[in-house]
Design a protein around this motif. Sequence first.
Motif, PDB file in Angstrom:
ATOM      1  N   ILE A 265      -8.131   0.840  -8.907  1.00 23.39           N
ATOM      2  CA  ILE A 265      -7.410   0.013  -7.934  1.00 23.39           C
ATOM      3  C   ILE A 265      -6.178  -0.624  -8.576  1.00 23.39           C
ATOM      4  N   LYS A 266      -6.368  -1.152  -9.791  1.00 17.36           N
ATOM      5  CA  LYS A 266      -5.235  -1.795 -10.496  1.00 17.36           C
ATOM      6  C   LYS A 266      -4.113  -0.796 -10.713  1.00 17.36           C
ATOM      7  N   GLU A 267      -4.482   0.397 -11.120  1.00 16.62           N
ATOM      8  CA  GLU A 267      -3.480   1.420 -11.405  1.00 16.62           C
ATOM      9  C   GLU A 267      -2.750   1.831 -10.125  1.00 16.62           C
ATOM     10  N   PHE A 268      -3.540   2.027  -9.069  1.00 18.79           N
ATOM     11  CA  PHE A 268      -2.948   2.418  -7.785  1.00 18.79           C
ATOM     12  C   PHE A 268      -1.990   1.325  -7.302  1.00 18.79           C
ATOM     13  N   ALA A 269      -2.454   0.084  -7.398  1.00 20.56           N
ATOM     14  CA  ALA A 269      -1.642  -1.051  -6.934  1.00 20.56           C
ATOM     15  C   ALA A 269      -0.333  -1.150  -7.718  1.00 20.56           C
ATOM     16  N   SER A 270      -0.397  -0.799  -8.996  1.00 15.77           N
ATOM     17  CA  SER A 270       0.799  -0.938  -9.841  1.00 15.77           C
ATOM     18  C   SER A 270       1.875   0.092  -9.499  1.00 15.77           C
ATOM     19  N   LYS A 271       1.486   1.134  -8.792  1.00 18.77           N
ATOM     20  CA  LYS A 271       2.424   2.216  -8.510  1.00 18.77           C
ATOM     21  C   LYS A 271       3.113   2.094  -7.155  1.00 18.77           C
ATOM     22  N   VAL A 272       2.721   1.082  -6.363  1.00 17.52           N
ATOM     23  CA  VAL A 272       3.332   0.935  -5.034  1.00 17.52           C
ATOM     24  C   VAL A 272       3.909  -0.466  -4.859  1.00 17.52           C
ATOM     25  N   LYS A 273       4.960  -0.552  -4.021  1.00 19.77           N
ATOM     26  CA  LYS A 273       5.613  -1.853  -3.837  1.00 19.77           C
ATOM     27  C   LYS A 273       4.799  -2.761  -2.925  1.00 19.77           C
ATOM     28  N   LYS A 274       4.215  -2.164  -1.867  1.00 14.93           N
ATOM     29  CA  LYS A 274       3.480  -2.966  -0.897  1.00 14.93           C
ATOM     30  C   LYS A 274       2.095  -2.344  -0.713  1.00 14.93           C
ATOM     31  N   LEU A 275       1.062  -3.186  -0.820  1.00 15.48           N
ATOM     32  CA  LEU A 275      -0.304  -2.663  -0.751  1.00 15.48           C
ATOM     33  C   LEU A 275      -1.032  -3.194   0.492  1.00 15.48           C
ATOM     34  N   TYR A 276      -1.553  -2.272   1.271  1.00 14.72           N
ATOM     35  CA  TYR A 276      -2.325  -2.632   2.467  1.00 14.72           C
ATOM     36  C   TYR A 276      -3.787  -2.228   2.264  1.00 14.72           C
ATOM     37  N   ILE A 277      -4.697  -3.047   2.822  1.00 15.69           N
ATOM     38  CA  ILE A 277      -6.105  -2.653   2.858  1.00 15.69           C
ATOM     39  C   ILE A 277      -6.448  -2.447   4.333  1.00 15.69           C
ATOM     40  N   ILE A 278      -6.868  -1.252   4.683  1.00 14.35           N
ATOM     41  CA  ILE A 278      -7.190  -0.973   6.084  1.00 14.35           C
ATOM     42  C   ILE A 278      -8.658  -0.566   6.166  1.00 14.35           C
ATOM     43  N   GLU A 279      -9.481  -1.503   6.620  1.00 16.41           N
ATOM     44  CA  GLU A 279     -10.920  -1.266   6.736  1.00 16.41           C
ATOM     45  C   GLU A 279     -11.421  -1.941   8.010  1.00 16.41           C
ATOM     46  N   GLU A 280     -12.323  -1.265   8.715  1.00 17.59           N
ATOM     47  CA  GLU A 280     -12.916  -1.871   9.910  1.00 17.59           C
ATOM     48  C   GLU A 280     -13.915  -2.943   9.500  1.00 17.59           C
ATOM     49  N   LEU A 281     -14.151  -3.889  10.412  1.00 16.38           N
ATOM     50  CA  LEU A 281     -15.071  -5.011  10.235  1.00 16.38           C
ATOM     51  C   LEU A 281     -14.617  -5.925   9.095  1.00 16.38           C
ATOM     52  N   ASP A 282     -15.507  -6.230   8.153  1.00 16.73           N
ATOM     53  CA  ASP A 282     -15.232  -7.332   7.224  1.00 16.73           C
ATOM     54  C   ASP A 282     -14.312  -6.928   6.060  1.00 16.73           C
ATOM     55  N   PRO A 283     -13.659  -7.914   5.450  1.00 16.49           N
ATOM     56  CA  PRO A 283     -12.734  -7.622   4.339  1.00 16.49           C
ATOM     57  C   PRO A 283     -13.474  -7.388   3.022  1.00 16.49           C
ATOM     58  N   VAL A 284     -14.290  -6.363   2.967  1.00 12.93           N
ATOM     59  CA  VAL A 284     -15.104  -6.121   1.771  1.00 12.93           C
ATOM     60  C   VAL A 284     -14.242  -5.600   0.618  1.00 12.93           C
ATOM     61  N   ILE A 285     -13.464  -4.551   0.903  1.00 12.98           N
ATOM     62  CA  ILE A 285     -12.577  -4.024  -0.144  1.00 12.98           C
ATOM     63  C   ILE A 285     -11.502  -5.064  -0.459  1.00 12.98           C
ATOM     64  N   GLU A 286     -11.013  -5.678   0.611  1.00 16.81           N
ATOM     65  CA  GLU A 286      -9.933  -6.664   0.448  1.00 16.81           C
ATOM     66  C   GLU A 286     -10.335  -7.812  -0.482  1.00 16.81           C
ATOM     67  N   ASN A 287     -11.533  -8.354  -0.271  1.00 10.54           N
ATOM     68  CA  ASN A 287     -11.982  -9.460  -1.120  1.00 10.54           C
ATOM     69  C   ASN A 287     -12.069  -9.035  -2.582  1.00 10.54           C
ATOM     70  N   HIS A 288     -12.525  -7.802  -2.792  1.00  6.75           N
ATOM     71  CA  HIS A 288     -12.627  -7.272  -4.150  1.00  6.75           C
ATOM     72  C   HIS A 288     -11.235  -7.170  -4.779  1.00  6.75           C
ATOM     73  N   VAL A 289     -10.297  -6.640  -4.016  1.00  5.84           N
ATOM     74  CA  VAL A 289      -8.944  -6.444  -4.551  1.00  5.84           C
ATOM     75  C   VAL A 289      -8.271  -7.791  -4.812  1.00  5.84           C
ATOM     76  N   ARG A 290      -8.445  -8.722  -3.905  1.00 11.84           N
ATOM     77  CA  ARG A 290      -7.867 -10.067  -4.098  1.00 11.84           C
ATOM     78  C   ARG A 290      -8.465 -10.739  -5.335  1.00 11.84           C
ATOM     79  N   ALA A 291      -9.773 -10.507  -5.544  1.00 10.42           N
ATOM     80  CA  ALA A 291     -10.434 -11.105  -6.712  1.00 10.42           C
ATOM     81  C   ALA A 291      -9.864 -10.553  -8.016  1.00 10.42           C
ATOM     82  N   LEU A 292      -9.245  -9.370  -7.940  1.00 13.94           N
ATOM     83  CA  LEU A 292      -8.607  -8.801  -9.133  1.00 13.94           C
ATOM     84  C   LEU A 292      -7.210  -9.377  -9.330  1.00 13.94           C
TER      85      LEU A 292
END
Lengths: 573, 190
Positions: A265-292
């Motif tokens: 995730i860190k590597e992927f995030a470092s390669k793009v200017k703007k990062l979106y998390i698109i997941e149905e229902l709760d922010p499960v992936i999002e919370n993980h990414v924000r925690a990083l």
Amino acid sequence: MKKLMIGNQAVAAGLHDGGLGVVSSYPGTPSTEITEFLAKYDDLHSEWAPNEKVACEVAFGASLAGARSACAMKHVGLNVAADPLFTLSYTGVNGGMVICVADDPAMHSSQNEQDSRHYAIAAKVPMLEPADSQEAYTFAKEAFALSEKYDTPVLLRMCTRIAHSQSIVETAEAIPPVLKNYEKNPAKYIMMPGNAIKRHPVVEARTEALRELAEDCIFNTVEMNSDEIGIITSGCSYLYVKEVLGDNASILKIGMPNPLPVNLIKEFASKVKKLYIIEELDPVIENHVRALGIEVIGKELFSPLGEFSQQTIAAAFGMDKKECVTADAVIPNRPPMMCAGCPHRGMFYTLAKNKITVLGDIGCYTLGAVPPLNALDSTLCMGASVSGLHGFNLARPEGEKKSVAVIGDSTFMHSGMTGLVNVAYNGTNSTTIILDNSITGMTGHQQNPTTGYNIKGDPAAKVDLEALCKALGINRVRVVDPYDLAACKTAVTEELAAEEPSVIISRRPCVLLKSVKHEAPLTVDSDKCKSCKRCMGLGCPAISMKDGKARIDTTLCVGCGVCKQLCAFDAIG
Amino acid sequence: MKTTSVMIVGVGGQGSLLASKLLGRLLVDEGYDVKVSEVHGMSQRGGSVVTYVRFGEKVYSPIVTDGEADLIISFEKLEAARYARYLKKDGRIVVNTQQIDPMPVIIGAAEYPETVLEELQAKGMNIEALDALALAEQAGSSRAVNIVLMGRAAKQFDIPYDRWIAAIEKTVAPKFVEMNKKAFDLGYHS
């Protein structure tokens, strides 16, 4: 061979081809077809269990004995199976074990919209999430190897759009079922404190090992297309993203939502200017990414409510809405309803007519809530009618004379029995009505312990509901035919008046069962019809008013005769 | 090649699952990538049901949204109007003129918009209406409305008649094949 399969069929094929030996499940939309398709194979054991907890424990036992095993359930079913799940995480497995769980965003056929990924995190077990039928096949098959390698049950998460969408599947070679050796291992399988305390660090170490796997595995894939926009997504959201953005965004597709990778995730995030998390229902992936410590755009743009579509994605990225035409005329809703001739209708009519408070349950008969019957006061979860009524009557003792619980035969087997034991044991004069239509109806006609047949349609032991209720401590048990309105009224009046708890078994098979013979359709003599609309109070889809007179649609009417009993002018015959 | 989007809409119990099974099977046999999204569970009990069928070289989303459908096959009049907003500007609706009152209409809480198809037509929508129930009865069963409509809609696909018949033979239970072939033919030539 390439074949069009719904996701659930693909899961079944994947489990089978992965060497499945035993599957035990309780039906629940949108998971039911997994087990129905597995029942078509003769080289494995399949069964309907009375509930998801039993099913999960059966799968545990089969795994312990050395077989590859599975169970399948809907999201709320996992609540019921949560007890074995959390400790299965500690014991691990012998034969590989897969727990299939199907979420229902937008609640097509459910009472809530819970996100079962939280269970994977809380129970500390890996979860896989396919995005189409091909992945459903591959992930289900691979799940067994994952389960055995990491000594853990594996959750396979489906959602309605994946479970009930057909797409092309190319199956691979099937692994024949193997029975591994069984050796007694108390330290691993007897979870008393002294043993369990030593298993907890094993679980934590396993999660770290799985996180390592998550960094580089077939389940999580990266498509680098753009250094402007990066999207982390999973399941059907991935499909909508691809539909709209195609190759104009970079995508990290998460096929293993627990545990989530860190470096990937860190590597992927470092390669793009703007990062979106698109997941149905709760922010499960999002919370993980924000925690990083990574900045993302997630739930502020993509709602935690309901399902997404390509339209959701297009709107979020500011694309124009597609042109469309709508009618100015008001389009009336067409809610689901009880079928013409449904055996539940006569009982609900009786309860509504007598203004009885009705604690309801989960099944076709939840439709007793809709107009014109409006017969229900509550629906919470499987079994809550019986236990809820006891509580209601404890708080309002006068309620004993005008409140009932209604619960179907399958739901009573699932978790109504324990509530009834409590009624008898803790003594409220509660009246429970078992709506016995001899089948599990809403999920599409599955056998259950009261029907006398097993999943394959072969004869099986049949639970005697009358004897069972008596054995649970209820002395007053009577059977009534819900097509007989007078008998329904007498039964309800007498049992509510009784000074002890009682059960009314309202018994007639579901009118959609092939074994049920329909009577000739009834018709209305419009000369005799006085337009009183009394028959309309039944909410039967076969009856309507045309030119001021009642009319019966003969293509829908099955001749149940309930409306005939209501007509004071003898106009129906 | 662009993705084509078809919707099959109707009332639970009218046989939309068989219709989508037939179409899906046919399109796979024709070599397309195909996705079909179905509805199971509670909505099937007399509720409004919708099935999406999408095909092309590579199909991602299994569902269809506003203004995207090339073709809507509706088993019932009101349902055609309900899903009309999904139709593309130059799309087409093939609709059974049968009227099935929903519960709010039955109990008098709402009115059935009898002339809604005419209204949509006046707005420029391309609508083909037919009495599929009568043709189904002519074929031998009122339950064959689904296949009659598939017969009528078949002309919107670039697939020969015989290939449809072959797909019916592969999809329908053997004892109903002849009746369904007749139903398809009646729809096709209507």
